[in-house]
Design a protein around this motif. Structure first.
Motif, PDB file in Angstrom:
ATOM      1  N   UNK A 108       8.370  21.931  50.445  1.00 11.12           N
ATOM      2  CA  UNK A 108       8.428  20.629  51.109  1.00 11.12           C
ATOM      3  C   UNK A 108       8.851  20.783  52.568  1.00 11.12           C
ATOM      4  N   UNK A 109       9.872  21.608  52.815  1.00 11.89           N
ATOM      5  CA  UNK A 109      10.331  21.825  54.188  1.00 11.89           C
ATOM      6  C   UNK A 109       9.266  22.501  55.037  1.00 11.89           C
ATOM      7  N   UNK A 110       8.603  23.509  54.471  1.00  8.35           N
ATOM      8  CA  UNK A 110       7.586  24.250  55.228  1.00  8.35           C
ATOM      9  C   UNK A 110       6.411  23.348  55.612  1.00  8.35           C
ATOM     10  N   UNK A 111       5.908  22.597  54.652  1.00 13.44           N
ATOM     11  CA  UNK A 111       4.759  21.734  54.933  1.00 13.44           C
ATOM     12  C   UNK A 111       5.140  20.572  55.845  1.00 13.44           C
ATOM     13  N   UNK A 119      -1.613  18.195  52.957  1.00  6.39           N
ATOM     14  CA  UNK A 119      -1.834  19.488  52.301  1.00  6.39           C
ATOM     15  C   UNK A 119      -0.781  19.724  51.228  1.00  6.39           C
ATOM     16  N   UNK A 120       0.443  19.257  51.485  1.00  2.00           N
ATOM     17  CA  UNK A 120       1.524  19.381  50.499  1.00  2.00           C
ATOM     18  C   UNK A 120       1.160  18.659  49.209  1.00  2.00           C
ATOM     19  N   UNK A 163       2.147  33.969  31.263  1.00  2.00           N
ATOM     20  CA  UNK A 163       2.817  33.402  32.437  1.00  2.00           C
ATOM     21  C   UNK A 163       2.342  34.087  33.713  1.00  2.00           C
ATOM     22  N   UNK A 164       2.211  35.411  33.672  1.00  2.00           N
ATOM     23  CA  UNK A 164       1.726  36.149  34.840  1.00  2.00           C
ATOM     24  C   UNK A 164       0.280  35.757  35.150  1.00  2.00           C
ATOM     25  N   UNK A 165      -0.531  35.585  34.099  1.00  2.00           N
ATOM     26  CA  UNK A 165      -1.916  35.144  34.303  1.00  2.00           C
ATOM     27  C   UNK A 165      -1.950  33.772  34.959  1.00  2.00           C
ATOM     28  N   UNK A 166      -1.051  32.887  34.515  1.00  2.00           N
ATOM     29  CA  UNK A 166      -0.970  31.561  35.121  1.00  2.00           C
ATOM     30  C   UNK A 166      -0.619  31.659  36.599  1.00  2.00           C
ATOM     31  N   UNK A 167       0.364  32.507  36.909  1.00  2.00           N
ATOM     32  CA  UNK A 167       0.789  32.652  38.294  1.00  2.00           C
ATOM     33  C   UNK A 167      -0.333  33.221  39.170  1.00  2.00           C
ATOM     34  N   UNK A 168      -1.108  34.154  38.618  1.00  2.00           N
ATOM     35  CA  UNK A 168      -2.216  34.739  39.381  1.00  2.00           C
ATOM     36  C   UNK A 168      -3.281  33.677  39.669  1.00  2.00           C
ATOM     37  N   UNK A 169      -3.652  32.902  38.647  1.00  2.00           N
ATOM     38  CA  UNK A 169      -4.653  31.844  38.833  1.00  2.00           C
ATOM     39  C   UNK A 169      -4.153  30.782  39.801  1.00  2.00           C
ATOM     40  N   UNK A 170      -2.894  30.409  39.641  1.00  2.00           N
ATOM     41  CA  UNK A 170      -2.310  29.389  40.510  1.00  2.00           C
ATOM     42  C   UNK A 170      -2.210  29.881  41.945  1.00  2.00           C
ATOM     43  N   UNK A 171      -1.780  31.120  42.118  1.00  2.00           N
ATOM     44  CA  UNK A 171      -1.658  31.695  43.454  1.00  2.00           C
ATOM     45  C   UNK A 171      -3.018  31.802  44.139  1.00  2.00           C
ATOM     46  N   UNK A 172      -4.031  32.227  43.384  1.00  2.00           N
ATOM     47  CA  UNK A 172      -5.388  32.327  43.939  1.00  2.00           C
ATOM     48  C   UNK A 172      -5.890  30.956  44.383  1.00  2.00           C
ATOM     49  N   UNK A 173      -5.656  29.937  43.555  1.00  2.00           N
ATOM     50  CA  UNK A 173      -6.096  28.592  43.878  1.00  2.00           C
ATOM     51  C   UNK A 173      -5.374  28.056  45.115  1.00  2.00           C
ATOM     52  N   UNK A 174      -4.066  28.266  45.175  1.00  2.00           N
ATOM     53  CA  UNK A 174      -3.277  27.788  46.316  1.00  2.00           C
ATOM     54  C   UNK A 174      -3.638  28.563  47.581  1.00  2.00           C
ATOM     55  N   UNK A 175      -3.908  29.843  47.435  1.00  2.00           N
ATOM     56  CA  UNK A 175      -4.317  30.659  48.575  1.00  2.00           C
ATOM     57  C   UNK A 175      -5.592  30.099  49.205  1.00  2.00           C
ATOM     58  N   UNK A 176      -6.563  29.766  48.353  1.00  2.00           N
ATOM     59  CA  UNK A 176      -7.813  29.180  48.852  1.00  2.00           C
ATOM     60  C   UNK A 176      -7.565  27.841  49.533  1.00  2.00           C
ATOM     61  N   UNK A 177      -6.680  27.050  48.950  1.00  2.00           N
ATOM     62  CA  UNK A 177      -6.357  25.746  49.532  1.00  2.00           C
ATOM     63  C   UNK A 177      -5.745  25.905  50.919  1.00  2.00           C
ATOM     64  N   UNK A 178      -4.757  26.771  51.047  1.00  2.00           N
ATOM     65  CA  UNK A 178      -4.065  26.941  52.327  1.00  2.00           C
ATOM     66  C   UNK A 178      -4.986  27.558  53.378  1.00  2.00           C
ATOM     67  N   UNK A 179      -5.819  28.481  52.950  1.00  4.04           N
ATOM     68  CA  UNK A 179      -6.712  29.146  53.898  1.00  4.04           C
ATOM     69  C   UNK A 179      -7.748  28.166  54.453  1.00  4.04           C
ATOM     70  N   UNK A 180      -8.274  27.307  53.590  1.00  9.06           N
ATOM     71  CA  UNK A 180      -9.295  26.350  54.021  1.00  9.06           C
ATOM     72  C   UNK A 180      -8.703  25.221  54.859  1.00  9.06           C
ATOM     73  N   UNK A 181      -7.507  24.751  54.463  1.00 12.89           N
ATOM     74  CA  UNK A 181      -6.940  23.571  55.124  1.00 12.89           C
ATOM     75  C   UNK A 181      -6.203  23.921  56.408  1.00 12.89           C
TER      76      UNK A 181
END
Length: 208
Positions: A108-111, A119-120, A163-181
């Motif tokens: 929240x602070x960063x965004x 984007x947040x 849990x690790x699989x979830x984090x990988x999928x979530x991180x990949x999705x968020x990475x794409x979001x931040x890179x595009x936006x």
């Protein structure tokens, strides 16, 4: 660890808690129907804005409660001739709650500091999307952890893999979001993800 949490009559509160979580799921399924209707499409899911904070809070609480139940049997709960459930569960739940709250607050602070409030919102929408999908899996694991003869360690390793699989999928999705936006250089995004997503997992693995 076998036998410590395997007697059903010693775990009425766990059974009641799981029933309550089923009730919460049924409630959210009808009250927040628009989110569930778009679960097959992340983009459309992110467009639903109604009662988001309420739904996210309920989903996050249920998620933390479930993974606390999954982890609980791996702790040594026997003291003398007595069995203690609540103190370890409360400590695990509070520890997870504080960590996830801290991560959310830092995000929240960063965004906010960079003027990226919109984007947040998308960021937390993506987190909610994965919370919903994986919570049903953690519910099944929580039930098996307390009411089956499957070794607790096997359930724990299964949980960690999921849990690790979830984090990988979530991180990949968020990475794409931040890179595009945000259109930031890749190394900025890499440092961000390492600091708030990858490094904490490595630290938890080390202290486990």
């Amino acid at each position: 660890m076998e036998g410590i949490l395997r007697l059903t009559e010693n775990k009425d509160w766990i059974f009641i808690s799981l029933l309550a979580l089923i009730g919460i799921f049924i409630f959210t399924r009808f009250y927040f129907n628009k989110y569930y209707a778009n679960l097959n499409n992340l983009h459309e899911f992110s467009q639903v804005k109604e009662n988001f904070l309420t739904f996210y809070s309920i989903a996050q609480f249920s998620f933390l409660f479930l993974i606390s139940l999954v982890i609980l049997p791996t702790f040594s709960l026997r003291v003398g001739a007595e069995y203690y459930y609540y103190p370890p569960f409360v400590l695990v739940f509070l520890g997870l709650f504080i960590w996830f709250f801290f991560k959310g607050f830092i995000n929240f602070l960063l965004f906010s500091a960079t003027g990226q409030r919109e984007t947040l919102k998308d960021f937390f929408h993506q987190k909610l999307y994965f919370l919903i999908w994986f919570s049903s899996i953690y519910f099944a694991l929580a039930w098996l952890a307390h009411y089956s003869k499957i070794p607790s360690t096997l359930i724990l390793y299964t949980f960690l893999a999921i849990f690790i699989s979830q984090q990988i999928l979530e991180t990949h999705s968020i990475f794409n979001l931040l890179y595009k936006k945000l259109k930031l250089p890749l190394y900025y995004l890499f440092l961000y993800l390492c600091m708030l997503e990858v490094l904490p997992l490595i630290y938890l693995y080390k202290i486990w």
